[in-house]
Write an enzyme that holds these catalytic residues in place. Structure first.
Site, PDB file in Angstrom:
ATOM      1  N   ARG A 140       0.830  -1.214   0.000  1.00 30.31           N
ATOM      2  CA  ARG A 140       0.000   0.000   0.000  1.00 30.31           C
ATOM      3  C   ARG A 140       0.866   1.266   0.000  1.00 30.31           C
ATOM      4  NH1 ARG A 140      -4.723   0.703   4.417  1.00 30.31           N
ATOM      5  NH2 ARG A 140      -3.045   0.521   5.947  1.00 30.31           N
ATOM      6  N   ARG A 175      -1.284  -6.432  13.535  1.00 31.08           N
ATOM      7  CA  ARG A 175      -2.578  -5.759  13.348  1.00 31.08           C
ATOM      8  C   ARG A 175      -3.670  -6.759  12.967  1.00 31.08           C
ATOM      9  NH1 ARG A 175      -0.823  -1.838   8.998  1.00 31.08           N
ATOM     10  NH2 ARG A 175      -2.987  -1.163   8.901  1.00 31.08           N
TER      11      ARG A 175
HETATM   12  P1  ADP Z   1      -6.216   0.356   8.517  1.00 34.10           P
HETATM   13  O1  ADP Z   1      -6.811   1.446   7.663  1.00 34.10           O
HETATM   14  O2  ADP Z   1      -5.045  -0.264   7.871  1.00 34.10           O
HETATM   15  O3  ADP Z   1      -7.240  -0.594   9.014  1.00 34.10           O
HETATM   16  P2  ADP Z   1      -6.143   2.379  10.526  1.00 34.10           P
HETATM   17  O4  ADP Z   1      -5.561   3.522   9.788  1.00 34.10           O
HETATM   18  O5  ADP Z   1      -7.620   2.295  10.650  1.00 34.10           O
HETATM   19  O6  ADP Z   1      -5.607   1.063   9.826  1.00 34.10           O
HETATM   20  O7  ADP Z   1      -5.534   2.302  11.984  1.00 34.10           O
HETATM   21  C1  ADP Z   1      -4.159   2.478  12.233  1.00 34.10           C
HETATM   22  C2  ADP Z   1      -3.930   2.324  13.733  1.00 34.10           C
HETATM   23  O8  ADP Z   1      -4.616   3.373  14.441  1.00 34.10           O
HETATM   24  C3  ADP Z   1      -4.442   1.033  14.364  1.00 34.10           C
HETATM   25  O9  ADP Z   1      -3.517  -0.034  14.244  1.00 34.10           O
HETATM   26  C4  ADP Z   1      -4.666   1.448  15.815  1.00 34.10           C
HETATM   27  O10 ADP Z   1      -3.442   1.511  16.538  1.00 34.10           O
HETATM   28  C5  ADP Z   1      -5.169   2.886  15.665  1.00 34.10           C
HETATM   29  N1  ADP Z   1      -6.646   2.947  15.576  1.00 34.10           N
HETATM   30  C6  ADP Z   1      -7.382   3.368  14.522  1.00 34.10           C
HETATM   31  N2  ADP Z   1      -8.701   3.307  14.799  1.00 34.10           N
HETATM   32  C7  ADP Z   1      -8.806   2.836  16.059  1.00 34.10           C
HETATM   33  C8  ADP Z   1      -9.898   2.531  16.917  1.00 34.10           C
HETATM   34  N3  ADP Z   1     -11.181   2.704  16.524  1.00 34.10           N
HETATM   35  N4  ADP Z   1      -9.623   2.044  18.150  1.00 34.10           N
HETATM   36  C9  ADP Z   1      -8.359   1.888  18.580  1.00 34.10           C
HETATM   37  N5  ADP Z   1      -7.283   2.128  17.819  1.00 34.10           N
HETATM   38  C10 ADP Z   1      -7.490   2.610  16.563  1.00 34.10           C
HETATM   39  P1  ADP Z   2      -8.422  -0.402   4.623  1.00 33.25           P
HETATM   40  O1  ADP Z   2      -8.886   1.034   4.676  1.00 33.25           O
HETATM   41  O2  ADP Z   2      -9.560  -1.374   4.816  1.00 33.25           O
HETATM   42  O3  ADP Z   2      -7.268  -0.686   5.533  1.00 33.25           O
HETATM   43  P2  ADP Z   2      -7.467   0.291   1.940  1.00 33.25           P
HETATM   44  O4  ADP Z   2      -8.675   0.854   1.286  1.00 33.25           O
HETATM   45  O5  ADP Z   2      -6.407   1.228   2.362  1.00 33.25           O
HETATM   46  O6  ADP Z   2      -7.897  -0.702   3.145  1.00 33.25           O
HETATM   47  O7  ADP Z   2      -6.853  -0.793   0.927  1.00 33.25           O
HETATM   48  C1  ADP Z   2      -5.680  -1.533   1.272  1.00 33.25           C
HETATM   49  C2  ADP Z   2      -4.817  -1.716   0.031  1.00 33.25           C
HETATM   50  O8  ADP Z   2      -5.441  -2.583  -0.905  1.00 33.25           O
HETATM   51  C3  ADP Z   2      -4.519  -0.426  -0.731  1.00 33.25           C
HETATM   52  O9  ADP Z   2      -3.225  -0.528  -1.246  1.00 33.25           O
HETATM   53  C4  ADP Z   2      -5.568  -0.428  -1.851  1.00 33.25           C
HETATM   54  O10 ADP Z   2      -5.118   0.264  -3.012  1.00 33.25           O
HETATM   55  C5  ADP Z   2      -5.734  -1.913  -2.135  1.00 33.25           C
HETATM   56  N1  ADP Z   2      -7.102  -2.307  -2.476  1.00 33.25           N
HETATM   57  C6  ADP Z   2      -8.256  -1.793  -1.986  1.00 33.25           C
HETATM   58  N2  ADP Z   2      -9.318  -2.438  -2.506  1.00 33.25           N
HETATM   59  C7  ADP Z   2      -8.816  -3.388  -3.344  1.00 33.25           C
HETATM   60  C8  ADP Z   2      -9.415  -4.403  -4.183  1.00 33.25           C
HETATM   61  N3  ADP Z   2     -10.738  -4.533  -4.231  1.00 33.25           N
HETATM   62  N4  ADP Z   2      -8.596  -5.188  -4.902  1.00 33.25           N
HETATM   63  C9  ADP Z   2      -7.239  -5.041  -4.841  1.00 33.25           C
HETATM   64  N5  ADP Z   2      -6.622  -4.119  -4.073  1.00 33.25           N
HETATM   65  C10 ADP Z   2      -7.402  -3.308  -3.323  1.00 33.25           C
END
Ligand code: ADP
Ligand code: ADP
Length: 225
Positions: free
Chosen positions: A132, A176
């Site tokens: 990503r 995570r």
């Molecule tokens: P992703 O988009 O890859 O799921 P996030 O950007 O949502 O990851 O979260 C990154 C980090 O921020 C998490 O690993 C956690 O440490 C913290 N975080 C985000 N949302 C929450 C939440 N609702 N509760 C607790 N920690 C959170």
């Molecule tokens: P989240 O917010 O649930 O953590 P993201 O939207 O950031 O996830 O997506 C995680 C990664 O996967 C990014 O690099 C994004 O470009 C890619 N991605 C998102 N949706 C798809 C899909 N449907 N197929 C392949 N790659 C995807």
């Protein structure tokens, strides 16, 4: 941002890290003019600005653990104040957060209109997160292989720089995903009986997932918080 079709909705986007919640939130924002509230983006902005909240959250984020419920709940009460339409991306992430959200929305008479579960397997999530590339300012993400930007390292939309998040390394991603299974997956049972709970196949290509999200949103009505 000029939305195609403005619509009031209050959605929870539920699912593991890397499932595509943020990607689909941006599509919904553009289509319906409804605002994404990403707890991860808010926390990262606080870390970057060196706020007290950022200082409290940083170590948890770096190690793939959740920030404590009391910090997140207070932050979200602030964020949600005065908003009647929103996409929750990355919140709630524990049963305690879901209960606090329910209480808050009940008080505001603003029930959720839908809960969308993005379903994907661990191998896929691992590949998505480690490949990503993210625009730190807007939270928009790309993927080196699955969704590359037109020019490497540059956001197609605003020309901003793309970076790899410090917690998108193989080691932290594994933690995570474990954290998700332990603390967030129980929300599938918590919300599963709601009338507007929809399971979305998040393994499909981005455009196919968007179509499934649109169908789910079109069907979503009002459910109790
Ligand atoms: P992703 O988009 O890859 O799921 P996030 O950007 O949502 O990851 O979260 C990154 C980090 O921020 C998490 O690993 C956690 O440490 C913290 N975080 C985000 N949302 C929450 C939440 N609702 N509760 C607790 N920690 C959170
Ligand atoms: P989240 O917010 O649930 O953590 P993201 O939207 O950031 O996830 O997506 C995680 C990664 O996967 C990014 O690099 C994004 O470009 C890619 N991605 C998102 N949706 C798809 C899909 N449907 N197929 C392949 N790659 C995807």
């Amino acid at each position: 941002m000029s939305a195609v079709e403005t619509r009031t909705m209050r959605l929870v986007l539920l699912g593991p890290p890397g499932a595509g919640k943020g990607t689909q939130a941006k599509v919904l924002e553009e289509r319906f003019g409804v605002r994404q509230i990403s707890t991860g983006d808010i926390l990262r902005a606080n870390v970057a600005q060196g706020t007290a909240l950022g200082a409290q959250a940083k170590a948890f984020m770096e190690s793939g653990k959740l920030v404590t419920d009391d910090i997140i709940i207070a932050m979200m009460e602030n964020e949600l104040a005065g908003k009647d339409s929103f996409l929750l991306d990355g919140f709630p992430r524990t049963v305690a957060q879901a209960q606090a959200l329910g209480t808050l929305l009940e008080r505001l008479h603003l029930p959720l209109t839908g809960v969308l579960l993005f379903d994907a397997d661990r191998d896929t999530l691992f590949k998505r997160l480690t490949g990503r590339w993210t625009n730190a300012r807007t939270g928009r993400s790309y993927h080196a292989e699955f969704n590359p930007p037109k020019v490497a390292g540059i956001d197609d939309v605003d020309g901003g720089p793309l970076v790899q998040r410090p917690d998108d390394t193989a080691e932290v991603v594994a933690k995570r995903l474990d954290t998700y299974e332990r603390e967030t997956a129980p929300l599938i049972a918590y919300y599963g009986s709601h009338a507007t709970f929809s399971r979305i196949d998040a393994l499909a290509p981005i455009a196919t997932v968007s179509a499934a999200v649109n169908r789910a949103v079109a069907q979503s009505g009002t459910v109790l918080p």
